[in-house]
Structure formats: structure tokens, C-alpha cells
Design a protein around this motif. Structure first.
Motif, mmCIF file in Angstrom:
data_model
loop_
_atom_site.group_PDB
_atom_site.id
_atom_site.type_symbol
_atom_site.label_atom_id
_atom_site.label_comp_id
_atom_site.label_asym_id
_atom_site.label_seq_id
_atom_site.Cartn_x
_atom_site.Cartn_y
_atom_site.Cartn_z
ATOM 1 N N THR A 1 11.790 -13.978 33.517
ATOM 2 C CA THR A 1 11.137 -14.224 32.225
ATOM 3 C C THR A 1 9.660 -13.862 32.233
ATOM 4 N N ALA A 2 9.102 -13.584 33.407
ATOM 5 C CA ALA A 2 7.652 -13.396 33.515
ATOM 6 C C ALA A 2 7.157 -12.240 32.645
ATOM 7 N N THR A 3 6.122 -12.512 31.884
ATOM 8 C CA THR A 3 5.455 -11.454 31.125
ATOM 9 C C THR A 3 4.781 -10.471 32.072
ATOM 10 N N PHE A 4 4.141 -11.013 33.094
ATOM 11 C CA PHE A 4 3.439 -10.187 34.074
ATOM 12 C C PHE A 4 3.776 -10.709 35.466
ATOM 13 N N ALA A 5 4.183 -9.822 36.370
ATOM 14 C CA ALA A 5 4.504 -10.195 37.746
ATOM 15 C C ALA A 5 3.768 -9.274 38.703
ATOM 16 N N ALA A 6 3.215 -9.848 39.761
ATOM 17 C CA ALA A 6 2.522 -9.069 40.784
ATOM 18 C C ALA A 6 3.176 -9.327 42.127
ATOM 19 N N VAL A 7 3.671 -8.256 42.747
ATOM 20 C CA VAL A 7 4.347 -8.353 44.038
ATOM 21 C C VAL A 7 3.513 -7.712 45.142
ATOM 22 N N GLY A 8 2.972 -6.546 44.897
ATOM 23 C CA GLY A 8 2.177 -5.849 45.904
ATOM 24 C C GLY A 8 0.992 -6.675 46.359
ATOM 25 N N LYS A 9 0.745 -6.701 47.657
ATOM 26 C CA LYS A 9 -0.305 -7.564 48.212
ATOM 27 C C LYS A 9 -1.697 -7.149 47.720
ATOM 28 N N GLY A 10 -2.611 -8.110 47.773
ATOM 29 C CA GLY A 10 -3.992 -7.840 47.413
ATOM 30 C C GLY A 10 -4.248 -7.665 45.932
ATOM 31 N N PHE A 11 -3.386 -8.234 45.087
ATOM 32 C CA PHE A 11 -3.546 -8.081 43.640
ATOM 33 C C PHE A 11 -4.739 -8.909 43.152
ATOM 34 N N ILE A 12 -5.524 -8.315 42.252
ATOM 35 C CA ILE A 12 -6.660 -9.010 41.642
ATOM 36 C C ILE A 12 -6.606 -8.797 40.131
ATOM 37 N N ALA A 13 -6.813 -9.872 39.389
ATOM 38 C CA ALA A 13 -6.894 -9.781 37.927
ATOM 39 C C ALA A 13 -8.142 -10.498 37.452
ATOM 40 N N ASN B 1 5.161 -1.756 46.482
ATOM 41 C CA ASN B 1 4.470 -0.565 46.987
ATOM 42 C C ASN B 1 3.123 -0.334 46.317
ATOM 43 N N GLN B 2 2.868 -1.038 45.244
ATOM 44 C CA GLN B 2 1.589 -0.882 44.542
ATOM 45 C C GLN B 2 0.619 -1.956 45.039
ATOM 46 N N VAL B 3 0.060 -1.700 46.201
ATOM 47 C CA VAL B 3 -0.822 -2.679 46.833
ATOM 48 C C VAL B 3 -2.254 -2.492 46.349
ATOM 49 N N ASP B 4 -3.032 -3.569 46.466
ATOM 50 C CA ASP B 4 -4.461 -3.539 46.138
ATOM 51 C C ASP B 4 -4.742 -3.053 44.721
ATOM 52 N N VAL B 5 -3.960 -3.534 43.774
ATOM 53 C CA VAL B 5 -4.210 -3.230 42.366
ATOM 54 C C VAL B 5 -5.245 -4.220 41.818
ATOM 55 N N PHE B 6 -6.233 -3.714 41.151
ATOM 56 C CA PHE B 6 -7.252 -4.536 40.482
ATOM 57 C C PHE B 6 -7.196 -4.197 39.000
ATOM 58 N N ILE B 7 -6.792 -5.173 38.186
ATOM 59 C CA ILE B 7 -6.691 -4.957 36.748
ATOM 60 C C ILE B 7 -7.683 -5.884 36.050
ATOM 61 N N TYR B 8 -8.459 -5.334 35.145
ATOM 62 C CA TYR B 8 -9.423 -6.176 34.429
ATOM 63 C C TYR B 8 -9.483 -5.763 32.955
ATOM 64 N N GLY B 9 -9.883 -6.720 32.144
ATOM 65 C CA GLY B 9 -9.941 -6.476 30.716
ATOM 66 C C GLY B 9 -11.309 -6.760 30.134
ATOM 67 N N ASP B 10 -11.348 -6.867 28.810
ATOM 68 C CA ASP B 10 -12.609 -7.132 28.120
ATOM 69 C C ASP B 10 -12.867 -8.623 27.947
ATOM 70 N N GLY B 11 -12.004 -9.438 28.517
ATOM 71 C CA GLY B 11 -12.202 -10.876 28.449
ATOM 72 C C GLY B 11 -10.923 -11.595 28.075
ATOM 73 N N ALA B 12 -10.774 -12.813 28.578
ATOM 74 C CA ALA B 12 -9.641 -13.639 28.177
ATOM 75 C C ALA B 12 -9.714 -13.870 26.673
ATOM 76 N N GLY B 13 -8.588 -13.728 25.990
ATOM 77 C CA GLY B 13 -8.570 -13.845 24.542
ATOM 78 C C GLY B 13 -8.844 -12.536 23.835
ATOM 79 N N LYS B 14 -9.258 -11.529 24.591
ATOM 80 C CA LYS B 14 -9.518 -10.206 24.017
ATOM 81 C C LYS B 14 -8.499 -9.177 24.512
ATOM 82 N N THR B 15 -8.337 -9.137 25.818
ATOM 83 C CA THR B 15 -7.296 -8.284 26.402
ATOM 84 C C THR B 15 -6.113 -9.182 26.729
ATOM 85 N N ILE B 16 -5.026 -9.015 25.983
ATOM 86 C CA ILE B 16 -3.902 -9.961 26.043
ATOM 87 C C ILE B 16 -2.600 -9.220 26.365
#
Length: 570
Positions: free
Chosen positions: A336-348, A304-319
Motif C-alpha cells: 500500500t505504500a505511496t513511497f518505498a525506499a529499499v536501496g541503502k543510503g536513501f535520503i529525503a 539496486n538504486q543505492v544512495d538516492v537523495f530526493i528533495y523538494g521545495d518543502g513539505a506541503g509544497k512537493t507532495i
């Protein structure tokens, strides 16, 4: 796979079924329709003809038979019947699974497997219901270019059923559920065949199917049609809120809906808390900015959480990090997944997804993507075995670093990894080889597979000194029709000359899987000693076009709206 052909419109599809009906009726007339011994109706003969290409013909005829008895039935009714009967059988499969329970304390693996099975079958039913809604809720004259979307859903529906069974290993749990899924699996297979085979039926009737480059814009509204632009150069189907967001993003003015910071300088201290704030019935992108820090938490972006855009300060910085695993903690692979995205349109963007279980943990997923039209870029995905799980649907990765040991890029989705660094790590003492990919395609009419384009494959610091002592392969076929293409990539010297490895001694799959390469470079790119498997091939430039982002992912229709850099062609 059906690649490189124009997406057959449902309008044409329905007209085609009518043509088939007419052809069959005409043939019957010429062959003596007045024969008294011929008790089979013209409609039933049409159904038989339509079902001829399917793997389970009796099931197909049975599912469409009731519609054939209705003299006023339209071709649209037949299409709906194929999907509806599949849905009904899948709901019965879900009911069978729901009747079983496994104690988590005494049998954690099968507990996770069974609960995962129930979840996956629910997703499958929802996809089929979406297909029914799409077909039945639209006027035929207004529907176009929908077949590819149906194939996308049905490919996932079949994969979900297979993944459900993969999570169970004890016959006492697996057998009754498997038996209860037989009808649903057969009908899903048939539906894939019927929908994907219309281009071939066109050919058999001497009606040409134009290439994508020859397609002229239609005057009717189309799903994801790039030629229907609004005044701001975004397609008219694109939500107004997203158009504003992307315009702001292009100008560097994106404002997040939620800010996460461990030090308390944001609105939330955890990513889970930020996701929990996702508003009900939210429209447009929901943007989460995660500040620098190590976040030890397990995250799922729900359906149900569609079109989520998650961003950080950079790979190796936001972990985002976790350590769930199969071998030590007895947790099912999917869980076992640390992070899973199900809702469509996910962007990281600009994040690290990490699983620290190590080689001794065996299956331990860092990132699991089950989100259609998802894009991951400028990210690091770190683990050992089963690092990246491209579970279902269309996925794009760009400018990423992906590291692991055994089958560390695996799944049953439609994934393209472009301009990324692939790092092979040193496996555990009990692991004698490494394999970069393990694809799970099972149906020839599915649209799934994995492509590595313009990537660089190297050994990490620990593996490098012993890289010739441990066998490293580009991939091995997890499922019978595994499809993997490595093209325009730089392959280091430790890649085995044969390139690929059988799955195991029993499930070898070398005569049914598809492994292909194009224009690779580096000492590991020589193909003169590659496996002599039936479907291994070095592609021509024309053949390689089928596996580019524009055609393999339908990327010309949606990638520009993700904000990720991309190349549509070679």
C-alpha cells in the motif's frame, strides 16, 4: 538488546572462539579425557559449548558438526558454517514459496502476501550472502568492528521471515510456507545469539569489554571508522564522488542529476521517470530535485538504486500522494505504500509523503523504509493507520511531521525519530482507540526497536474536541519483544495515564515487551499511573544513553554524511 558496549571485532571474535576451544579442551583434560567411555571428540565438545546459549541447540550442533570433523578447521570456518547453513536453508524456504501462486482476482490479499513473501525471502538470502562475502573475502588481520554489521543484517533476515508469514492469512498458503521455513528460522535465531553473545562470553572468561568512550583508534582499517579521515575530513572509505557532493552541499552548490516538474520545466514530469534514469553501476549520490506540485504516483527506490537523495521545495509544497489500502482495495499492507525506499543510503528532504485512504482504509502506508543508513528530514509523513513503516535496518528521522491514528509508526527496523511533531488524528467510527507506535521486535539479540526523542505529541484539529473520549496510547506491542523508548518529549494531556495497550486479547505481550521513558514533559508525561508491565521502566540518564542516535543507530559513524541535522546524545 546489546547496547552501550563496544562493537566486538571479528578479529577478537575469532580469537575468542579459539579461547573457548582451548578452555573446553583444558576442562576436558582435567576431567579425565582418557575415559574410554568418552566417545565425543574435543572438537564436538567445543561445538556443544559454543551452541549452549542458542535457543535451538540441536540445530546449532548439527550445523557446525561437519566443520568439527575437520581437524584443520579454523575458527573462521565455524563462523562461516553458521551463516552458510542458514543461507542454504533459507534458499530452500524461497524454493517452497516459489512453488505456490495465488490468483490476484479471486484472492488479492493472499496474492499480495505471497508475492511479498517471495520478495522478502529473496532480500533475506541476499543479506546472508553479503555476510558470507564479508567474512570470507577479507583477511582476518584487516577486519575489525564487523559484528554490529552482521547483527544489522541478521536482524533484518529474521524480520523478513516473520513479515513473509504476516502477509498470509489462509492456512492453505501459510502452513506449507511456514513449515518450509522452520529450519531457516531456527538457524537465523541461533546465528543472532552466537554473534551477539560474544561480549557475555568475554565476561565469563573475565576479559573486560570497554565502553565505547574508552575505545582507542586501531591501526587497522575499520568499516565506518570515524578516526580514519582523509585530507578533506571525510573517512577514507567514503566514495570520492560522495565527498565532492557533500562538500558542494555544504557550500550550497548541489546540482541534481535529475529535475522533476509537472509543468514541464524539468527533465522529467514524474518521479518514476527520474528514477528510471538511474544509471547502471552509478557511483556516488544520485540526486533528484522535485519541484513544487502534487505527484499522484507510487514510487519504489529499488535495491539496486543505492544512495538516492530526493528533495523538494518543502513539505506541503512537493507532495507525493496515493490511496492504496488494505480494507477497501484489498491490497497487502507492504504494497500500500505511496513511497518505498529499499536501496541503502536513501535520503529525503523537504517532501510530503501522503496516503489519502482515510481511516476507513485501515492499513494504508504513506512511507515505507527498507533502506539501511537512511535519513528523512524536514518532511511530512501523512496518513491514518500504518502511516510510517520502518520496515528494516537503521533509520533516522529529524524535523518531520508524522500523523496518523492506529499503529501509525510501526515496523521491525531500528528507527530513531528526533525533534519531530507527532500528530494523532481522529480514527474511524469503528476504531475505539489510537496508538502511536507498534514495534515488531521478536528476538532479544536483534538490534531493532523505535525511539522518539525530543518530539512533541499533539492532537490534530478534528481529534482535539473529543480527545478524552478516544483512548490514545504511546504504543502497543505488535510482536512479543517490542521495544519502544519515548524520551525528552512533550506529551499532551490526552495520552492515557497507563501509556500502553496490549496488542489484543490473545497476543498480549505485556510480559515480554519493553517500554521505557526518560525525561518527558507535559501533562501526559506523568508515569505514576503507567502500566505495571514487567519491562516498563523510567530510565536514568546513563540508561537513556543506550537509545541515543550515536549508540542506537551507530549514528556517530554515518549521520554526518547525510546532510541532516542530528543530536548524537541526550
Amino acid at each position: 538488546m546489546v547496547f552501550g558496549k563496544v562493537i566486538v571485532s571479528l578479529v577478537s571474535l575469532l580469537l575468542l572462539v579459539g579461547v573457548v576451544f582451548g578452555v573446553v579442551a583444558a576442562v576436558r583434560s582435567r576431567g579425565g579425557s582418557d575415559n574410554k567411555n568418552d566417545s565425543v571428540s574435543s572438537s564436538m565438545k567445543s561445538v556443544t559449548a559454543i551452541c549452549q546459549p542458542t535457543e535451538f541447540r540441536d540445530a546449532c550442533i548439527k550445523s557446525l558438526g561437519p566443520i568439527a570433523k575437520n581437524a584443520s578447521a579454523t575458527p573462521k570456518d565455524y563462523m562461516l558454517a553458521a551463516i552458510q547453513t542458514t543461507t542454504e536453508e533459507l534458499k530452500k524456504s524461497l524454493e517452497v514459496a516459489a512453488k505456490h501462486n495465488v490468483n490476484r482476482e479471486t484472492d488479492p490479499i493472499n496474492h499480495d502476501g505471497l508475492e511479498g513473501c517471495k520478495e522478502l525471502l529473496k532480500y533475506a538470502v541476499e543479506d546472508l550472502e553479503s555476510a558470507i562475502s564479508m567474512v570470507s573475502g577479507s583477511q582476518v588481520k584487516d577486519i575489525n568492528d564487523r559484528v554490529r554489521e552482521l547483527l544489522n543484517w541478521l536482524t533484518a533476515v529474521y524480520a523478513y521471515q516473520s513479515q513473509c508469514l504476516d502477509g498470509l492469512d489462509k492456512p492453505e498458503y501459510k502452513t506449507p510456507i511456514q513449515d518450509g521455513m522452520v529450519n531457516a528460522t531456527q538457524l537465523t535465531s541461533n546465528a543472532l545469539t552466537l554473534i551477539s553473545g560474544f561480549a557475555d562470553i568475554f565476561k565469563s572468561l573475565n576479559i573486560s569489554v570497554p565502553d565505547l568512550k574508552d575505545l582507542k583508534p586501531s591501526t587497522s582499517r575499520k568499516l565506518l571508522e570515524v578516526n580514519e579521515m582523509g585530507h578533506d575530513n571525510y573517512p577514507i572509505w567514503f566514495p570520492a564522488a560522495d565527498r565532492k557532493l557533500l562538500a558542494a552541499q555544504s557550500a550550497g552548490r548541489v546540482r541534481p542529476n535529475a529535475v522533476v516538474a509537472k509543468d514541464g520545466s524539468g527533465q522529467y514530469k514524474t518521479i518514476a521517470a527520474a528514477l528510471a534514469a538511474y544509471p547502471k553501476n552509478h557511483k556516488g549520490r544520485f540526486i533528484i530535485y522535485v519541484k513544487v506540485g502534487i505527484y499522484d504516483e507510487y514510487i519504489t527506490v529499488t535495491k539496486n538504486q543505492v544512495d538516492v537523495f530526493i528533495y523538494g521545495d518543502g513539505a506541503g509544497k512537493t507532495i507525493i500522494t496515493g490511496q492504496k489500502n488494505f480494507a477497501i482495495m484489498k491490497i497487502g499492507t507492504m504494497q500500500t505504500a505511496t513511497f518505498a525506499a529499499v536501496g541503502k543510503g536513501f535520503i529525503a528532504k523537504s517532501m510530503t509523503f501522503r496516503n489519502t485512504a482515510g481511516p476507513e482504509g485501515h492499513q494504508a502506508v504513506a512511507l515505507r523504509i527498507q533502506s539501511d543508513m537512511s535519513a528523512i528530514f524536514d518532511c511530512s509523513i501523512e496518513g491514518y493507520q500504518d502511516t510510517l513503516y520502518y520496515q528494516t535496518y537503521r533509520q533516522f528521522y529529524r524535523n518531520c511531521v508524522i500523523s496518523g491514528t492506529v499503529d501509525f509508526i510501526f515496523g521491525s527496523g531500528t528507527a530513531l525519530i528526533q525533534n519531530s511533531l507527532i500528530i494523532v488524528r481522529r480514527p474511524g467510527k469503528d476504531q475505539k482507540f489510537t496508538a502511536i507506535t507498534a514495534d515488531g521486535k521478536e528476538k532479544s539479540n536483534g538490534i531493532n526497536g523505535v525511539v522518539l526523542q525530543n518530539c512533541k505529541i499533539v492532537a490534530d484539529r478534528e481529534l482535539f474536541p473529543v480527545r478524552f473520549q478516544i483512548e490514545t496510547y504511546l504504543g502497543r506491542p505488535w510482536k512479543p519483544l517490542a521495544t519502544t523508548v519515548v524520551m525528552q518529549s512533550e506529551l499532551a494531556d490526552f495520552i492515557r495515564p497507563e501509556g500502553y495497550l496490549q496488542w489484543d486479547k490473545v497476543n498480549r505481550h505485556e510480559n515480554t515487551c519493553t517500554y521505557q521513558e526518560f525525561a518527558n514533559r507535559g501533562p501526559g508525561a506523568r508515569t505514576n499511573r503507567r502500566v505495571r508491565w514487567k519491562n516498563f521502566k523510567v530510565l536514568s540518564p546513563q540508561e537513556a544513553q543506550k537509545y541515543t542516535a550515536g549508540r542506537f543507530l551507530d549514528g556517530h559513524l554515518w549521520l554526518k554524511y547525510t546532510g541532516a541535522p542530528f543530536t548524537l546524545g541526550l
